[in-house]
Design a protein around this motif. Structure first.
Motif, PDB file in Angstrom:
ATOM      1  N   HIS A 106       0.939  -1.315   0.025  1.00  0.00           N
ATOM      2  CA  HIS A 106      -0.080   0.091  -0.193  1.00  0.00           C
ATOM      3  C   HIS A 106       0.720   1.229  -0.005  1.00  0.00           C
ATOM      4  O   HIS A 106       0.559   2.115  -0.863  1.00  0.00           O
ATOM      5  CB  HIS A 106      -0.877  -0.013   1.223  1.00  0.00           C
ATOM      6  CG  HIS A 106      -2.008  -0.991   1.136  1.00  0.00           C
ATOM      7  ND1 HIS A 106      -2.788  -0.954  -0.128  1.00  0.00           N
ATOM      8  CD2 HIS A 106      -2.289  -2.096   1.655  1.00  0.00           C
ATOM      9  CE1 HIS A 106      -3.792  -2.108   0.089  1.00  0.00           C
ATOM     10  NE2 HIS A 106      -3.465  -2.981   1.162  1.00  0.00           N
ATOM     11  N   LYS A 107       1.876   1.065   0.589  1.00  0.00           N
ATOM     12  CA  LYS A 107       2.737   2.400   0.856  1.00  0.00           C
ATOM     13  C   LYS A 107       3.252   2.764  -0.538  1.00  0.00           C
ATOM     14  O   LYS A 107       3.322   4.016  -1.042  1.00  0.00           O
ATOM     15  CB  LYS A 107       3.857   2.180   1.638  1.00  0.00           C
ATOM     16  CG  LYS A 107       5.010   3.240   1.900  1.00  0.00           C
ATOM     17  CD  LYS A 107       4.585   4.259   2.760  1.00  0.00           C
ATOM     18  CE  LYS A 107       5.225   5.582   3.189  1.00  0.00           C
ATOM     19  NZ  LYS A 107       4.714   6.765   3.680  1.00  0.00           N
ATOM     20  N   VAL A 108       3.998   1.756  -1.373  1.00  0.00           N
ATOM     21  CA  VAL A 108       4.410   2.024  -2.621  1.00  0.00           C
ATOM     22  C   VAL A 108       3.244   2.496  -3.613  1.00  0.00           C
ATOM     23  O   VAL A 108       3.313   3.617  -4.558  1.00  0.00           O
ATOM     24  CB  VAL A 108       5.072   0.963  -3.169  1.00  0.00           C
ATOM     25  CG1 VAL A 108       5.607   1.118  -4.629  1.00  0.00           C
ATOM     26  CG2 VAL A 108       6.402   0.870  -2.117  1.00  0.00           C
ATOM     27  N   LEU A 109       2.109   2.003  -3.555  1.00  0.00           N
ATOM     28  CA  LEU A 109       1.222   2.378  -4.598  1.00  0.00           C
ATOM     29  C   LEU A 109       0.405   3.538  -4.095  1.00  0.00           C
ATOM     30  O   LEU A 109       0.257   4.564  -4.963  1.00  0.00           O
ATOM     31  CB  LEU A 109      -0.014   1.280  -4.656  1.00  0.00           C
ATOM     32  CG  LEU A 109       0.096   0.417  -5.635  1.00  0.00           C
ATOM     33  CD1 LEU A 109       1.286  -0.796  -5.372  1.00  0.00           C
ATOM     34  CD2 LEU A 109      -1.085  -0.431  -6.369  1.00  0.00           C
ATOM     35  N   SER A 110       0.327   3.948  -2.777  1.00  0.00           N
ATOM     36  CA  SER A 110      -0.388   5.213  -2.597  1.00  0.00           C
ATOM     37  C   SER A 110       0.551   6.262  -2.746  1.00  0.00           C
ATOM     38  O   SER A 110       0.045   7.317  -3.196  1.00  0.00           O
ATOM     39  CB  SER A 110      -0.778   5.290  -0.866  1.00  0.00           C
ATOM     40  OG  SER A 110       0.615   5.230  -0.235  1.00  0.00           O
ATOM     41  N   THR A 111       1.876   6.220  -2.698  1.00  0.00           N
ATOM     42  CA  THR A 111       2.752   7.118  -2.697  1.00  0.00           C
ATOM     43  C   THR A 111       2.830   7.723  -4.247  1.00  0.00           C
ATOM     44  O   THR A 111       2.510   8.863  -4.645  1.00  0.00           O
ATOM     45  CB  THR A 111       4.321   6.863  -2.510  1.00  0.00           C
ATOM     46  OG1 THR A 111       4.151   6.527  -1.087  1.00  0.00           O
ATOM     47  CG2 THR A 111       5.050   8.119  -2.499  1.00  0.00           C
ATOM     48  N   THR A 112       2.882   6.898  -5.157  1.00  0.00           N
ATOM     49  CA  THR A 112       2.812   6.895  -6.501  1.00  0.00           C
ATOM     50  C   THR A 112       1.476   7.333  -7.233  1.00  0.00           C
ATOM     51  O   THR A 112       1.357   8.208  -7.747  1.00  0.00           O
ATOM     52  CB  THR A 112       3.479   5.789  -7.253  1.00  0.00           C
ATOM     53  OG1 THR A 112       4.804   5.730  -7.082  1.00  0.00           O
ATOM     54  CG2 THR A 112       3.532   5.846  -8.947  1.00  0.00           C
TER      55      THR A 112
END
Ligand code: NAP
Length: 242
Positions: free
Chosen positions: A106-112
């Motif tokens: 989730h961290k990687v998807l939400s940041t991008t």
């Protein structure tokens, strides 16, 4: 004055893009999430070169923080216009999918992806009204090719490339261009810990790229010379993959 908002401008590619766009004459909104010291360094470097910089901290994945910061800035700068947006903020949390924790996904998807949505939406309307704007999304070779150990990052960057192509078609009539770039390995904090000596053997140019080389491509896409380029994803990877 015309401004460029560069997300993740405290370090790496974002800092290099901020410095390069300042040289093109833009005032720079230096976004970062936590590293104020490095963001201040970016601003000081811009000002030392005769440019103008404002710090604009927010977490790109937090919609309320993004709109409060950008709306607040716009209200206090009624005569200034954000003509260029570089969606550069990004993180990687690599592991094989079988071991990947939900937070790393989730961290990687939400940041991008949430980052792209939140920040782009906050600056798009004035661009459409003025019929002028440049949106440059920093994707990755990982989003074109898919890299093992990076299903989260590949999904995020692949999604960003698709979003670039869709939005480009929505706003082309209003003279707003939307493009992505797909760097290979670039020497920044993000690649710290990677085995550069081994990895560079697979790169036809036999070296990692420099942030300034990526910044030159961003500055070109932001320039009047790139007015007829939209919906593209341009690779910059030393010949590694296109
Ligand atoms: P970096 O040196 O690790 O810098 C990351 C930047 O993003 C920092 O300024 C960081 O701010 C900011 N950031 C991270 N999360 C954020 C958030 N939630 N909100 C706002 N800012 C945030 O990375 P880099 O190598 O320059 O990478 C820049 C972009 O290029 C990323 O999108 C990355 O995926 C992409 N890319 C890099 C490479 C490479 O080889 N380096 C290759 C392909 C693509 P703080 O300083 O406050 O933490």
């Amino acid at each position: 004055m015309n401004y460029a908002l560069v997300t993740g401008a405290s370090r790496g590619i974002g800092r290099a893009a901020a410095l390069r766009l300042a040289r093109s004459g833009y005032g720079i909104l230096v976004n970062y999430v936590s590293n104020e010291e490095k963001a201040r360094e970016t601003a000081a470097l811009i000002e030392a070169g005769g440019g103008k910089a404002c710090l604009l901290p927010f977490d790109v994945a937090d919609p309320a923080a993004v709109s409060a910061a950008i709306q607040g800035w716009q209200e206090s700068h009624p005569d200034d216009f954000i003509e260029v947006l570089v969606n550069n903020a990004g993180v990687r949390r690599d592991s094989l999918l079988i071991w990947m924790e939900p937070d790393d996904w989730h961290k990687v998807l939400s940041t991008t992806l949430d980052g792209f949505y939140n920040v782009t939406r906050a600056v798009l309307q004035p661009m459409l009204l003025k019929k002028s704007g440049r949106i440059i999304n920093v994707a990755s070779l990982s989003g074109l090719k898919g890299l093992p150990g990076q299903t989260n990052y590949s999904a995020a960057k692949g999604g960003l490339i698709a979003a670039t192509k869709a939005l480009a078609q929505e706003v082309a009539r209003k003279k707003v261009t939307v493009n992505a770039i797909a760097p290979g390995f670039v020497r920044t904090d993000m690649v710290e810990g990677l085995d550069e000596a081994t990895l560079k053997k697979d790169i036809p140019m036999q070296r990692f790229g420099e942030p300034e080389e990526v910044a030159s491509l961003i500055a070109f896409l932001a320039s009047p010379d790139a007015a007829y380029i939209t919906g593209e994803c341009i690779s910059i990877n030393g010949g590694l993959y296109s």
